[in-house]
Scaffold this motif. Structure first.
Motif, PDB file in Angstrom:
ATOM      1  N   GLY A 264      16.979  33.674 -24.741  1.00  0.00           N
ATOM      2  CA  GLY A 264      18.173  34.067 -23.999  1.00  0.00           C
ATOM      3  C   GLY A 264      18.120  35.512 -23.548  1.00  0.00           C
ATOM      4  N   SER A 265      17.663  36.399 -24.420  1.00  0.00           N
ATOM      5  CA  SER A 265      17.590  37.820 -24.056  1.00  0.00           C
ATOM      6  C   SER A 265      16.531  38.062 -22.986  1.00  0.00           C
ATOM      7  N   ALA A 266      15.427  37.315 -23.020  1.00  0.00           N
ATOM      8  CA  ALA A 266      14.383  37.475 -22.006  1.00  0.00           C
ATOM      9  C   ALA A 266      14.876  37.027 -20.632  1.00  0.00           C
ATOM     10  N   ILE A 267      15.577  35.901 -20.584  1.00  0.00           N
ATOM     11  CA  ILE A 267      16.124  35.421 -19.308  1.00  0.00           C
ATOM     12  C   ILE A 267      17.163  36.407 -18.781  1.00  0.00           C
ATOM     13  N   ALA A 268      17.977  36.964 -19.697  1.00  0.00           N
ATOM     14  CA  ALA A 268      18.991  37.939 -19.285  1.00  0.00           C
ATOM     15  C   ALA A 268      18.332  39.176 -18.660  1.00  0.00           C
ATOM     16  N   ARG A 269      17.246  39.651 -19.255  1.00  0.00           N
ATOM     17  CA  ARG A 269      16.537  40.800 -18.687  1.00  0.00           C
ATOM     18  C   ARG A 269      16.009  40.481 -17.296  1.00  0.00           C
ATOM     19  N   GLU A 270      15.461  39.282 -17.157  1.00  0.00           N
ATOM     20  CA  GLU A 270      14.916  38.879 -15.856  1.00  0.00           C
ATOM     21  C   GLU A 270      16.001  38.858 -14.783  1.00  0.00           C
ATOM     22  N   LEU A 271      17.198  38.437 -15.148  1.00  0.00           N
ATOM     23  CA  LEU A 271      18.295  38.320 -14.189  1.00  0.00           C
ATOM     24  C   LEU A 271      19.124  39.598 -14.086  1.00  0.00           C
ATOM     25  N   GLY A 272      18.855  40.556 -14.970  1.00  0.00           N
ATOM     26  CA  GLY A 272      19.598  41.814 -14.926  1.00  0.00           C
ATOM     27  C   GLY A 272      21.021  41.700 -15.425  1.00  0.00           C
ATOM     28  N   VAL A 273      21.240  40.824 -16.415  1.00  0.00           N
ATOM     29  CA  VAL A 273      22.576  40.675 -16.992  1.00  0.00           C
ATOM     30  C   VAL A 273      22.534  41.066 -18.466  1.00  0.00           C
ATOM     31  N   ALA A 274      23.713  41.115 -19.086  1.00  0.00           N
ATOM     32  CA  ALA A 274      23.825  41.710 -20.415  1.00  0.00           C
ATOM     33  C   ALA A 274      23.153  40.903 -21.517  1.00  0.00           C
ATOM     34  N   ASN A 275      23.330  39.602 -21.496  1.00  0.00           N
ATOM     35  CA  ASN A 275      22.858  38.787 -22.619  1.00  0.00           C
ATOM     36  C   ASN A 275      22.789  37.319 -22.240  1.00  0.00           C
ATOM     37  N   GLY A 276      22.430  36.485 -23.238  1.00  0.00           N
ATOM     38  CA  GLY A 276      22.314  35.062 -22.981  1.00  0.00           C
ATOM     39  C   GLY A 276      23.617  34.408 -22.579  1.00  0.00           C
ATOM     40  N   SER A 277      24.740  34.908 -23.105  1.00  0.00           N
ATOM     41  CA  SER A 277      26.036  34.341 -22.723  1.00  0.00           C
ATOM     42  C   SER A 277      26.303  34.532 -21.232  1.00  0.00           C
ATOM     43  N   ALA A 278      25.879  35.688 -20.702  1.00  0.00           N
ATOM     44  CA  ALA A 278      26.048  35.931 -19.267  1.00  0.00           C
ATOM     45  C   ALA A 278      25.171  34.992 -18.454  1.00  0.00           C
ATOM     46  N   VAL A 279      23.984  34.691 -18.970  1.00  0.00           N
ATOM     47  CA  VAL A 279      23.109  33.729 -18.295  1.00  0.00           C
ATOM     48  C   VAL A 279      23.782  32.361 -18.233  1.00  0.00           C
ATOM     49  N   ILE A 280      24.361  31.943 -19.348  1.00  0.00           N
ATOM     50  CA  ILE A 280      25.035  30.644 -19.402  1.00  0.00           C
ATOM     51  C   ILE A 280      26.174  30.589 -18.387  1.00  0.00           C
ATOM     52  N   ASP A 281      26.937  31.678 -18.297  1.00  0.00           N
ATOM     53  CA  ASP A 281      28.042  31.725 -17.329  1.00  0.00           C
ATOM     54  C   ASP A 281      27.528  31.583 -15.895  1.00  0.00           C
ATOM     55  N   MET A 323      21.413  28.925 -26.251  1.00  0.00           N
ATOM     56  CA  MET A 323      20.979  28.649 -24.881  1.00  0.00           C
ATOM     57  C   MET A 323      21.006  27.167 -24.545  1.00  0.00           C
ATOM     58  N   ALA A 324      21.136  26.318 -25.540  1.00  0.00           N
ATOM     59  CA  ALA A 324      21.258  24.881 -25.251  1.00  0.00           C
ATOM     60  C   ALA A 324      22.535  24.587 -24.486  1.00  0.00           C
ATOM     61  N   ARG A 325      23.473  25.542 -24.488  1.00  0.00           N
ATOM     62  CA  ARG A 325      24.726  25.325 -23.764  1.00  0.00           C
ATOM     63  C   ARG A 325      24.549  25.331 -22.246  1.00  0.00           C
ATOM     64  N   VAL A 326      23.361  25.717 -21.775  1.00  0.00           N
ATOM     65  CA  VAL A 326      23.120  25.617 -20.325  1.00  0.00           C
ATOM     66  C   VAL A 326      22.917  24.162 -19.919  1.00  0.00           C
ATOM     67  N   GLY A 327      22.754  23.277 -20.922  1.00  0.00           N
ATOM     68  CA  GLY A 327      22.697  21.847 -20.635  1.00  0.00           C
ATOM     69  C   GLY A 327      21.354  21.363 -20.135  1.00  0.00           C
ATOM     70  N   GLU A 328      21.392  20.458 -19.167  1.00  0.00           N
ATOM     71  CA  GLU A 328      20.197  19.737 -18.756  1.00  0.00           C
ATOM     72  C   GLU A 328      19.171  20.603 -18.026  1.00  0.00           C
ATOM     73  N   HIS A 329      19.552  21.752 -17.501  1.00  0.00           N
ATOM     74  CA  HIS A 329      18.582  22.566 -16.775  1.00  0.00           C
ATOM     75  C   HIS A 329      17.430  23.010 -17.681  1.00  0.00           C
ATOM     76  N   LEU A 330      17.730  23.453 -18.880  1.00  0.00           N
ATOM     77  CA  LEU A 330      16.697  23.863 -19.829  1.00  0.00           C
ATOM     78  C   LEU A 330      15.895  22.660 -20.303  1.00  0.00           C
ATOM     79  N   ILE A 331      16.592  21.598 -20.675  1.00  0.00           N
ATOM     80  CA  ILE A 331      15.921  20.413 -21.207  1.00  0.00           C
ATOM     81  C   ILE A 331      15.060  19.738 -20.141  1.00  0.00           C
ATOM     82  N   ALA A 332      15.508  19.776 -18.896  1.00  0.00           N
ATOM     83  CA  ALA A 332      14.718  19.187 -17.812  1.00  0.00           C
ATOM     84  C   ALA A 332      13.361  19.878 -17.694  1.00  0.00           C
ATOM     85  N   GLY A 333      13.348  21.202 -17.846  1.00  0.00           N
ATOM     86  CA  GLY A 333      12.088  21.932 -17.800  1.00  0.00           C
ATOM     87  C   GLY A 333      11.177  21.555 -18.948  1.00  0.00           C
ATOM     88  N   VAL A 334      11.761  21.395 -20.143  1.00  0.00           N
ATOM     89  CA  VAL A 334      10.970  20.978 -21.310  1.00  0.00           C
ATOM     90  C   VAL A 334      10.359  19.598 -21.069  1.00  0.00           C
TER      91      VAL A 334
END
Length: 387
Positions: A264-281, A323-334
């Protein structure tokens, strides 16, 4: 004092036949064990005196008086369960069936150190016990999950990267100095695997639980048993190298680790947001860049899991963590990578799905860990030594 010594035919040993919660008669127990009916009767009486088993509705009669039946009394004792995360902590009281009776969560930083965090755990557990009108004498065991490697045999954290001051700390000894009870300590992902299995997959013997949050790790259940490895680091996939990440620096000191790319923190850095919760939003709002980043993180996780599928051949891969709260987008990649790179025999019936236990997985697993010990012959002898 009741006879609860361990050994063939002891009350503690015989109790193992009654742990399934199903009703049993004295005659059935005698037939299963080969023990004399008089021996079975005395052991059943001992277990009833300890309230570990209680009478239930009588079985069907084959003539004469209907046979008396007995089953586990999950209220006989309670266990304390704790999930100590990087930035939060949950403590719960559960019965011997692992059902949560009460729980409390606070924003607690694991980096505050062992004594402040464990002090909070003890204070919170005592408060919950008071609310339930229970006492320390009612507690059979305590299960604790920590967000780092744990040597299960000693209950000591081993070089935990996000837990300053915890390395080799005697968690079990400190707890017992303040709250005298048997303590079992494990990695939070391991206990999450136990919780997930208990909630959703009780009949599955081969399961991998993947936690994707601030870090990434997995708990492995193989042939019905949790696999911890020699020093408690089994399942530490977050520090496995991913092919596309050669330049990504990881907190462990290496480069290219899965955690440095897909947490979650790595994705947040990539997107330039504060944390994983911001990514989920962002994902939930339909932000395309965030959706693509999460999907790629799923592919990266799938790259490592494809190897795990070939090695372990699980029936189920459950994806949990915040990060599982992002739903099917993460699982689809897996799924995209695992199903394309693993052998068809291994994936033909493989289920890759979101965790059913969700945020409760770890605390439920801690309760399961403690209850399993409490119901073992050793646990019965400990908990009822003064019965």
């Amino acid at each position: 004092m009741s006879d609860v010594s361990i050994g063939r035919g002891s009350a503690a040993d015989l109790f193992q036949l009654l742990r399934d919660g199903a009703p049993h008669t004295r005659a059935e127990i005698a037939k299963s064990t080969g023990l004399a009916r008089s021996t079975v009767a005395s052991r059943v009486d001992a277990l009833m005196d300890m309230q570990l088993i209680v009478p239930v509705e009588s079985g069907a009669s084959t003539g004469g008086r209907p046979p008396s039946q007995f089953a586990l009394n999950p209220q006989a004792k309670v266990v304390v369960a704790a999930d100590l995360g990087a930035t939060h902590a949950t403590v719960a009281i559960a019965d011997l069936a692992g059902s949560i009776l009460a729980q409390h969560t606070d924003p607690i930083a694991i980096a505050d150190g062992p004594e402040p965090v464990l002090g909070w755990l003890i204070d919170s557990a005592r408060a919950l016990l008071r609310d339930l009108k229970r006492t320390r004498a009612d507690v059979a065991a305590m299960g604790i999950g920590l967000p780092g490697p744990v040597e299960f045999s000693t209950g000591r954290p081993v070089n935990p990267p996000i837990m300053p001051g915890w390395d080799n700390f005697d968690v079990r000894g400190w707890i017992r100095d303040h709250f005298d009870v048997r303590v079992l300590v494990d990695n939070d992902v391991n206990i999450s695997a136990l919780g997930e299995r208990a909630v959703a997959w009780p009949d599955v013997d081969d399961l991998v639980f993947v936690k994707v949050a601030t870090g990434i790790g997995c708990g492995i259940v193989s042939d019905g048993h949790l696999r911890r490895g020699a020093r408690g680091s089994a399942g530490d996939i977050g520090h496995t190298r991913v092919s596309r990440g050669s330049a990504a620096a990881c907190s462990c000191g290496n480069t290219g680790c899965l955690e440095a790319l897909a947490s979650g923190s790595a994705i947040a850095r990539e997107l330039g947001v504060a944390n994983g919760s911001a990514v989920i939003d962002l994902v939930k709002s339909g932000d395309l860049a965030a959706i693509q980043a999460v999907r790629q993180a799923g592919r990266d996780i799938g790259e490592i899991l494809a190897t795990s599928v070939s090695l372990l051949n699980p029936s189920v891969i459950a994806i949990g963590g915040s990060m599982a709260r992002v739903g099917e987008h993460l699982i689809a990649g897996v799924r995209e990578v695992v199903y394309s790179r693993s052998m068809p025999l291994a994936t033909e019936q493989l289920i890759i799905t979101q965790s059913a236990a969700g945020a409760q997985a770890a605390v439920l697993g801690a309760a399961t860990l403690a209850a399993e010990h409490a119901l073992s012959p050793t646990g019965i002898s400990e908990a009822f030594a003064l019965a």
